[in-house]
Every structure is written in C-alpha cells, then in structure tokens.
Design a protein around this motif. Sequence first.
Motif, mmCIF file in Angstrom:
data_model
loop_
_atom_site.group_PDB
_atom_site.id
_atom_site.type_symbol
_atom_site.label_atom_id
_atom_site.label_comp_id
_atom_site.label_asym_id
_atom_site.label_seq_id
_atom_site.Cartn_x
_atom_site.Cartn_y
_atom_site.Cartn_z
ATOM 1 N N GLU A 83 0.914 -1.260 -0.392
ATOM 2 C CA GLU A 83 0.325 0.271 -0.039
ATOM 3 C C GLU A 83 0.872 1.612 0.288
ATOM 4 O O GLU A 83 0.320 2.564 -0.724
ATOM 5 C CB GLU A 83 -0.468 0.272 1.193
ATOM 6 N N GLY A 89 -1.773 3.919 -5.494
ATOM 7 C CA GLY A 89 -1.847 5.717 -5.309
ATOM 8 C C GLY A 89 -2.710 5.518 -3.802
ATOM 9 O O GLY A 89 -2.919 5.634 -3.177
ATOM 10 N N LYS A 90 -2.936 7.114 -4.371
ATOM 11 C CA LYS A 90 -4.005 8.238 -3.271
ATOM 12 C C LYS A 90 -5.066 7.737 -2.920
ATOM 13 O O LYS A 90 -6.061 8.026 -3.970
ATOM 14 C CB LYS A 90 -3.072 9.526 -3.366
ATOM 15 N N TRP A 149 -8.105 9.129 -1.982
ATOM 16 C CA TRP A 149 -8.803 10.312 -2.131
ATOM 17 C C TRP A 149 -8.950 9.905 -3.862
ATOM 18 O O TRP A 149 -10.129 10.370 -4.239
ATOM 19 C CB TRP A 149 -8.197 11.165 -1.213
ATOM 20 N N GLU A 198 -8.688 7.455 -5.649
ATOM 21 C CA GLU A 198 -9.164 6.161 -6.071
ATOM 22 C C GLU A 198 -10.640 6.612 -5.679
ATOM 23 O O GLU A 198 -11.818 5.879 -6.412
ATOM 24 C CB GLU A 198 -8.959 4.541 -5.542
ATOM 25 N N LYS A 234 4.947 11.028 -9.419
ATOM 26 C CA LYS A 234 3.778 11.705 -8.680
ATOM 27 C C LYS A 234 2.694 11.537 -8.639
ATOM 28 O O LYS A 234 1.252 12.311 -7.893
ATOM 29 C CB LYS A 234 4.494 13.033 -8.654
ATOM 30 N N PRO A 266 -1.548 10.304 -8.639
ATOM 31 C CA PRO A 266 -2.338 9.932 -7.395
ATOM 32 C C PRO A 266 -3.199 8.056 -8.426
ATOM 33 O O PRO A 266 -3.544 7.625 -7.373
ATOM 34 C CB PRO A 266 -3.234 11.045 -7.191
ATOM 35 N N TRP A 267 -2.728 7.999 -9.016
ATOM 36 C CA TRP A 267 -3.241 6.793 -9.605
ATOM 37 C C TRP A 267 -1.811 5.920 -10.233
ATOM 38 O O TRP A 267 -1.806 5.935 -11.265
ATOM 39 C CB TRP A 267 -4.269 7.210 -11.050
#
Length: 118
Positions: free
Chosen positions: A27, A31-32, A34, A36, A79, A81-82
């Motif tokens: 984990e 990704g982040k 938020w 997702e 960087k 988020p996905w």
Amino acid sequence: MLFTCYSVHVPQATQGSNMRNHPFVSEAHEGKPWFEWIVLGIVVVITVIAASGYTMAATVLLAVTAIGTGLIRLVLRKKSPWKVRSVAFDSFIGIALGIGLLITYFSFFGPLADTFLH
C-alpha cells in the motif's frame, strides 16, 4: 486409496539484487486513496447513467475516465495519485482501455455500424 504427496522446495527470496527489480505491491507504493475514491464515484455515476439507458454517454464517460487516469499517470509519473504497477503499464492499460471502449462501442452503435454489420 493411494495418495502421493510431493514436496517441492521453493527457496526464499533474499534481499539481494533480485528484490531491487521486484515490483512493489504494498500500500505504501500505491496510489492515493482520495483519488481512487473519486474514480470510484465516477464509476458509480457512470453505472447509474448506463442503467438509465444512456449507454453512449456512459461508455464515453468511462472511456474518458480511463484515458484520463492513464494520462495522469503518464504525466505525473511517481507523483501520480493513480498507481497500480509501473508507469508504462498503468498508462498503456488506461489509454488503451479508453480507446478500445470507444472503438468497440462505435463500431456496433455508431453512424457507420450498419456499413460493417451487414
């Protein structure tokens, strides 16, 4: 009854050079949450739109979402988020899924569908 049991020795991975090239699956490197959750929200909205009978709109929105997440991963790289796997894998899967969905949908239901289906 006769049962045969085989034992296979699987060596444990060491912390040597083999582990440096191993893809991350924890984990901490994904990704982040938020982002997702935002993607999940978009997919829920797309599902409602499709269930309402607006399949073209739902297909286009799903394709745009897939292409968008692929482009975000490609542009932002580490960087982003996905994250699922590597930049190349994530970008290819997202962009190819989006383009493939559009091609498939419009080949069956687009303006030229009658030309190819008959």
